[in-house]
Motif scaffolding. Structure first.
Motif, PDB file in Angstrom:
ATOM      1  N   UNK A  21       0.813  -1.171  -0.128  1.00  0.00           N
ATOM      2  CA  UNK A  21      -0.018   0.260   0.060  1.00  0.00           C
ATOM      3  C   UNK A  21       0.990   1.239  -0.014  1.00  0.00           C
ATOM      4  N   UNK A  22       0.231   2.315  -0.551  1.00  0.00           N
ATOM      5  CA  UNK A  22       1.025   3.632  -0.532  1.00  0.00           C
ATOM      6  C   UNK A  22       0.052   4.774  -0.124  1.00  0.00           C
ATOM      7  N   UNK A  23       0.338   5.001   0.941  1.00  0.00           N
ATOM      8  CA  UNK A  23      -0.681   6.432   1.362  1.00  0.00           C
ATOM      9  C   UNK A  23      -0.359   7.676   1.105  1.00  0.00           C
ATOM     10  N   UNK A  24      -1.021   8.310   0.315  1.00  0.00           N
ATOM     11  CA  UNK A  24      -0.318   9.706  -0.158  1.00  0.00           C
ATOM     12  C   UNK A  24      -1.164  10.845   0.578  1.00  0.00           C
ATOM     13  N   UNK A  25      -0.247  12.041   0.684  1.00  0.00           N
ATOM     14  CA  UNK A  25      -0.991  13.342   1.105  1.00  0.00           C
ATOM     15  C   UNK A  25      -0.301  14.200   0.903  1.00  0.00           C
ATOM     16  N   UNK A  26      -0.541  15.554   1.058  1.00  0.00           N
ATOM     17  CA  UNK A  26      -0.144  16.871   0.450  1.00  0.00           C
ATOM     18  C   UNK A  26      -0.123  17.326  -0.935  1.00  0.00           C
ATOM     19  N   UNK A  27      -0.968  16.413  -1.730  1.00  0.00           N
ATOM     20  CA  UNK A  27      -1.314  16.771  -3.184  1.00  0.00           C
ATOM     21  C   UNK A  27      -2.749  16.148  -3.428  1.00  0.00           C
ATOM     22  N   UNK A  28      -3.446  16.601  -4.484  1.00  0.00           N
ATOM     23  CA  UNK A  28      -4.634  16.032  -4.897  1.00  0.00           C
ATOM     24  C   UNK A  28      -4.328  14.776  -5.677  1.00  0.00           C
ATOM     25  N   UNK A  29      -4.537  13.751  -4.794  1.00  0.00           N
ATOM     26  CA  UNK A  29      -4.351  12.527  -5.266  1.00  0.00           C
ATOM     27  C   UNK A  29      -5.018  12.081  -6.447  1.00  0.00           C
ATOM     28  N   UNK A  30      -6.365  12.286  -6.498  1.00  0.00           N
ATOM     29  CA  UNK A  30      -6.945  11.887  -7.803  1.00  0.00           C
ATOM     30  C   UNK A  30      -6.825  12.341  -8.831  1.00  0.00           C
ATOM     31  N   UNK A  31      -5.869  13.421  -8.890  1.00  0.00           N
ATOM     32  CA  UNK A  31      -5.491  14.009 -10.166  1.00  0.00           C
ATOM     33  C   UNK A  31      -4.196  13.609 -10.721  1.00  0.00           C
ATOM     34  N   UNK A  32      -3.408  12.511 -10.079  1.00  0.00           N
ATOM     35  CA  UNK A  32      -2.242  12.328 -10.488  1.00  0.00           C
ATOM     36  C   UNK A  32      -2.098  10.841 -10.935  1.00  0.00           C
ATOM     37  N   UNK A  33      -1.261  10.311 -11.797  1.00  0.00           N
ATOM     38  CA  UNK A  33      -1.011   9.017 -11.908  1.00  0.00           C
ATOM     39  C   UNK A  33      -0.180   8.612 -10.711  1.00  0.00           C
ATOM     40  N   UNK A  34      -0.269   7.058 -10.558  1.00  0.00           N
ATOM     41  CA  UNK A  34       0.677   6.590  -9.555  1.00  0.00           C
ATOM     42  C   UNK A  34       1.418   5.451 -10.048  1.00  0.00           C
ATOM     43  N   UNK A  35       2.498   5.180  -9.493  1.00  0.00           N
ATOM     44  CA  UNK A  35       3.223   4.071  -9.911  1.00  0.00           C
ATOM     45  C   UNK A  35       4.214   3.331  -8.745  1.00  0.00           C
ATOM     46  N   UNK A  36       4.572   2.184  -9.205  1.00  0.00           N
ATOM     47  CA  UNK A  36       5.571   1.374  -8.173  1.00  0.00           C
ATOM     48  C   UNK A  36       6.737   0.995  -9.220  1.00  0.00           C
ATOM     49  N   UNK A  37       7.751   1.206  -8.329  1.00  0.00           N
ATOM     50  CA  UNK A  37       9.242   0.956  -9.044  1.00  0.00           C
ATOM     51  C   UNK A  37       9.757   0.095  -7.810  1.00  0.00           C
ATOM     52  N   UNK A  38      10.780  -0.563  -8.200  1.00  0.00           N
ATOM     53  CA  UNK A  38      11.623  -1.366  -7.300  1.00  0.00           C
ATOM     54  C   UNK A  38      13.051  -1.399  -7.707  1.00  0.00           C
ATOM     55  N   UNK A  39      13.798  -1.799  -6.673  1.00  0.00           N
ATOM     56  CA  UNK A  39      15.561  -1.618  -6.809  1.00  0.00           C
ATOM     57  C   UNK A  39      15.806  -2.670  -5.727  1.00  0.00           C
ATOM     58  N   UNK A  40      16.428  -3.724  -6.673  1.00  0.00           N
ATOM     59  CA  UNK A  40      17.017  -4.886  -5.944  1.00  0.00           C
ATOM     60  C   UNK A  40      18.487  -4.462  -5.716  1.00  0.00           C
ATOM     61  N   UNK A  41      19.113  -5.213  -4.896  1.00  0.00           N
ATOM     62  CA  UNK A  41      20.469  -5.000  -4.350  1.00  0.00           C
ATOM     63  C   UNK A  41      21.339  -4.880  -5.417  1.00  0.00           C
TER      64      UNK A  41
END
Length: 120
Positions: A21-41
């Protein structure tokens, strides 16, 4: 200020599932695209999945297709990543990101990440 807080990471056996889960605050969430990234060692950060502001469009890396599902709840300012059939190569720190469009997520807001470890 903008905050993205990831949660749900942990240790899981290969073949298992996790829901990030990613909880967002401080901006208009419903107007933004969201994404997931990852970084392996020892590796560069890589794209995993993205979702448009409405949730109507989703995008996946080839490594995630068929196993991961991105979704969002604009009433809760939260984006999710359901990960099934996990593999040891999915081990990484997972980050969520926010931007006006999916194409510019790498230049947007970022969370601190949540670690995922998949044991064989």
């Amino acid at each position: 200020q903008v905050q993205l807080v990831e949660s749900g990471g942990g240790l899981v056996q290969a073949g298992g599932s996790l829901r990030l889960s990613c909880s967002a605050s401080g901006f208009t969430f419903s107007s933004y695209a969201m994404g997931w990234f990852r970084q392996a060692p020892g590796k560069e950060r890589e794209f995993v999945a993205a979702i448009s502001w409405s949730g109507g469009s989703t995008y996946y890396a080839d490594s995630a297709k068929g196993r991961f599902t991105i979704s969002r709840d604009n009433t809760k300012n939260t984006v999710y990543l359901q990960m099934n059939s996990l593999k040891p190569e999915d081990t990484a720190v997972y980050y969520c990101a926010a931007a006006k469009t999916p194409a510019v997520l790498v230049h947007g807001y970022w969370g601190q990440g949540t670690p995922v470890t998949v044991s064989s």
